[in-house]
Scaffold this motif. Structure first.
Motif, PDB file in Angstrom:
ATOM      1  N   ALA A   1      11.802  -4.327 -22.258  1.00  0.00           N
ATOM      2  CA  ALA A   1      12.737  -4.975 -21.349  1.00  0.00           C
ATOM      3  C   ALA A   1      12.106  -5.363 -20.019  1.00  0.00           C
ATOM      4  CB  ALA A   1      13.928  -4.050 -21.080  1.00  0.00           C
TER       5      ALA A   1
ATOM      6  N   HIS B   1      18.372 -14.168 -18.469  1.00  0.00           N
ATOM      7  CA  HIS B   1      18.387 -12.703 -18.639  1.00  0.00           C
ATOM      8  C   HIS B   1      19.800 -12.234 -18.967  1.00  0.00           C
ATOM      9  CE1 HIS B   1      14.319 -12.685 -17.369  1.00  0.00           C
ATOM     10  NE2 HIS B   1      14.554 -12.892 -16.089  1.00  0.00           N
TER      11      HIS B   1
ATOM     12  N   ARG C   1      16.623 -18.754 -13.908  1.00  0.00           N
ATOM     13  CA  ARG C   1      16.060 -17.784 -14.849  1.00  0.00           C
ATOM     14  C   ARG C   1      16.991 -16.592 -15.106  1.00  0.00           C
ATOM     15  NH1 ARG C   1      10.754 -17.796 -16.022  1.00  0.00           N
ATOM     16  NH2 ARG C   1      10.833 -15.538 -16.215  1.00  0.00           N
TER      17      ARG C   1
ATOM     18  N   GLU D   1      14.183 -12.179  -8.653  1.00  0.00           N
ATOM     19  CA  GLU D   1      14.281 -11.967 -10.099  1.00  0.00           C
ATOM     20  C   GLU D   1      14.213 -10.482 -10.444  1.00  0.00           C
ATOM     21  OE1 GLU D   1      11.919 -14.526 -12.627  1.00  0.00           O
ATOM     22  OE2 GLU D   1      12.265 -13.256 -14.379  1.00  0.00           O
TER      23      GLU D   1
ATOM     24  N   MET E   1      11.135  -8.884 -26.123  1.00  0.00           N
ATOM     25  CA  MET E   1      12.261  -9.815 -25.930  1.00  0.00           C
ATOM     26  C   MET E   1      11.823 -10.870 -24.916  1.00  0.00           C
ATOM     27  SD  MET E   1      15.322  -7.005 -25.598  1.00  0.00           S
ATOM     28  CE  MET E   1      14.810  -6.271 -24.039  1.00  0.00           C
ATOM     29  N   ASP E   2      11.260 -11.962 -25.405  1.00  0.00           N
ATOM     30  CA  ASP E   2      10.676 -12.930 -24.471  1.00  0.00           C
ATOM     31  C   ASP E   2      11.362 -14.290 -24.566  1.00  0.00           C
ATOM     32  OD1 ASP E   2       8.930 -13.745 -22.503  1.00  0.00           O
ATOM     33  OD2 ASP E   2       7.303 -14.224 -23.894  1.00  0.00           O
ATOM     34  N   GLY E   3      11.311 -15.032 -23.471  1.00  0.00           N
ATOM     35  CA  GLY E   3      11.787 -16.417 -23.466  1.00  0.00           C
ATOM     36  C   GLY E   3      13.086 -16.654 -22.705  1.00  0.00           C
ATOM     37  N   ASN E   4      13.574 -15.646 -22.014  1.00  0.00           N
ATOM     38  CA  ASN E   4      14.830 -15.812 -21.258  1.00  0.00           C
ATOM     39  C   ASN E   4      14.727 -16.901 -20.198  1.00  0.00           C
ATOM     40  OD1 ASN E   4      15.547 -13.584 -22.690  1.00  0.00           O
ATOM     41  ND2 ASN E   4      15.669 -12.174 -20.938  1.00  0.00           N
ATOM     42  N   GLY E   5      13.607 -16.878 -19.468  1.00  0.00           N
ATOM     43  CA  GLY E   5      13.426 -17.820 -18.361  1.00  0.00           C
ATOM     44  C   GLY E   5      13.382 -19.251 -18.861  1.00  0.00           C
ATOM     45  N   ARG E   6      12.591 -19.481 -19.917  1.00  0.00           N
ATOM     46  CA  ARG E   6      12.471 -20.846 -20.454  1.00  0.00           C
ATOM     47  C   ARG E   6      13.786 -21.310 -21.056  1.00  0.00           C
ATOM     48  NH1 ARG E   6       7.657 -19.457 -24.002  1.00  0.00           N
ATOM     49  NH2 ARG E   6       8.194 -17.386 -23.191  1.00  0.00           N
TER      50      ARG E   6
ATOM     51  N   LEU F   1      17.167  -8.477 -12.181  1.00  0.00           N
ATOM     52  CA  LEU F   1      16.956  -7.768 -13.455  1.00  0.00           C
ATOM     53  C   LEU F   1      17.383  -6.306 -13.357  1.00  0.00           C
ATOM     54  CD1 LEU F   1      13.580  -9.238 -14.718  1.00  0.00           C
ATOM     55  CD2 LEU F   1      15.653  -9.026 -16.086  1.00  0.00           C
TER      56      LEU F   1
ATOM     57  N   ARG G   1       6.894 -10.243 -10.243  1.00  0.00           N
ATOM     58  CA  ARG G   1       7.698 -11.484 -10.227  1.00  0.00           C
ATOM     59  C   ARG G   1       8.398 -11.630  -8.871  1.00  0.00           C
ATOM     60  NH1 ARG G   1      10.265 -12.651 -16.196  1.00  0.00           N
ATOM     61  NH2 ARG G   1       8.270 -12.504 -17.288  1.00  0.00           N
TER      62      ARG G   1
ATOM     63  N   ASN H   1       5.740  -7.023 -14.675  1.00  0.00           N
ATOM     64  CA  ASN H   1       6.927  -7.792 -14.266  1.00  0.00           C
ATOM     65  C   ASN H   1       7.375  -7.458 -12.838  1.00  0.00           C
ATOM     66  OD1 ASN H   1       8.407  -7.734 -17.606  1.00  0.00           O
ATOM     67  ND2 ASN H   1       7.177  -9.341 -16.653  1.00  0.00           N
TER      68      ASN H   1
END
Ligand code: IPE
Ligand code: IPE
Ligand code: MG
Length: 253
Positions: free
Chosen positions: A65, A39, A35, A77, A21-26, A81, A73, A70
């Motif tokens: 997840a 999420h 960011r 963040e 599940m990628d791309g939440n930040g962008r 999360l 980070r 991660n």
């Protein structure tokens, strides 16, 4: 009913779908947001996809997840999360249970804060006898961590005299993986337009069909899932054999 859904052959569904599940930040940055906002919206996609898989009758859904990496980070963040994870589990556990969904967790749980371990433990306990969709959350997970762990545990068994080196085969190795009770994923989806595995299920993905989409995770919905499944069903899985062998086998089955 959706046209894509009608295209899905219900008798040839993948048993196990795994998703990075990628791309939440962008997604968040593109809207000028923090960011964590991404999420937060990603949770809605999780709900939608879990529901979609349960409706289709998929047996296993593994969601990546949070990776071992991660943890590096920025602290705000990571903390954000963890809080989102705990709040989501707290809010959703009942719904999972009502829908006969069984929750599983794979990853290095020792890294998680106590309050997260407790909340997860309760949800695992509540859903443990459910027989519908198996929802596997990969948390603080990485394929290399898992393989290293398996190697250490196997070495320990050998040292204690409970296992012969000669007896170590793929079945034995499988038993030492965190996924020992699950079949390998047949379909792996990664969102957000990145074309890599990022330390996800390195051993288990050996023959998975890989599906990449540019859709960012917070925008990913059932329709996108159906699209991936239709694509998967159009592929020929050869497992090292020739196309001719495979088509003969599928006729005789
Ligand atoms: C995926 O989205 C969620 C996690 C890794 C926890 P990202 O946070 O990686 O979003 P991008 O890739 O930076 O856009
Ligand atoms: C992979 O995404 C991990 C999860 C989705 C949980 P990342 O965003 O961490 O991966 P990289 O850094 O782009 O490879
Ligand atoms: Mg990312």
């Amino acid at each position: 009913m959706s046209q894509l859904l009608e295209k899905i052959d219900k008798s040839h569904l993948p048993r196990h779908i795994a998703i990075i599940m990628d791309g939440n930040g962008r997604w968040a940055k593109e809207q000028g947001q923090d960011r964590l906002f991404g999420h937060f919206h990603g949770v809605e996609s999780v709900r939608n996809i879990v529901e979609g898989c349960a409706e289709l009758g998929i047996e296993y859904l593994t969601l990546y997840a949070f990776s071992t990496e991660n943890w590096d980070r920025p602290e705000y963040e990571v903390v954000g999360l963890m809080e989102l994870l705990v709040n989501t589990i707290r809010q959703e556990a009942e719904t999972l249970h009502k829908n006969n969904i069984r929750l599983h967790v794979i990853g290095d749980m020792s890294m998680l804060p106590e309050y997260a371990k407790k909340e997860l433990g309760e949800a695992l306990e509540m859903t443990k006898n459910n027989t519908g969709l198996n929802l596997v959350m990969a948390l603080s997970y990485s394929g290399r961590w898992e393989l290293l762990n398996a190697v250490k545990n196997i070495a320990h068994e050998v040292k204690e005299g409970r296992l012969n080196v000669e007896a170590i085969n793929q079945d034995v190795l499988q038993r030492f993986l965190t996924t020992s009770n699950f079949p390998d994923p047949e379909l792996m989806i990664r969102t957000s337009g990145e074309y890599r595995i990022s330390n996800f299920l390195l051993y288990q993905l050996a023959y998975a069909e890989l599906y990449f989409t540019h859709v960012r995770w917070p925008d990913f919905r059932k329709e996108n899932l159906y699209e991936a499944i239709v694509d998967f069903q159009g592929r020929e899985r050869r497992f090292g054999k020739t196309g001719e062998q495979v088509s003969k086998e599928s006729v005789s089955h």
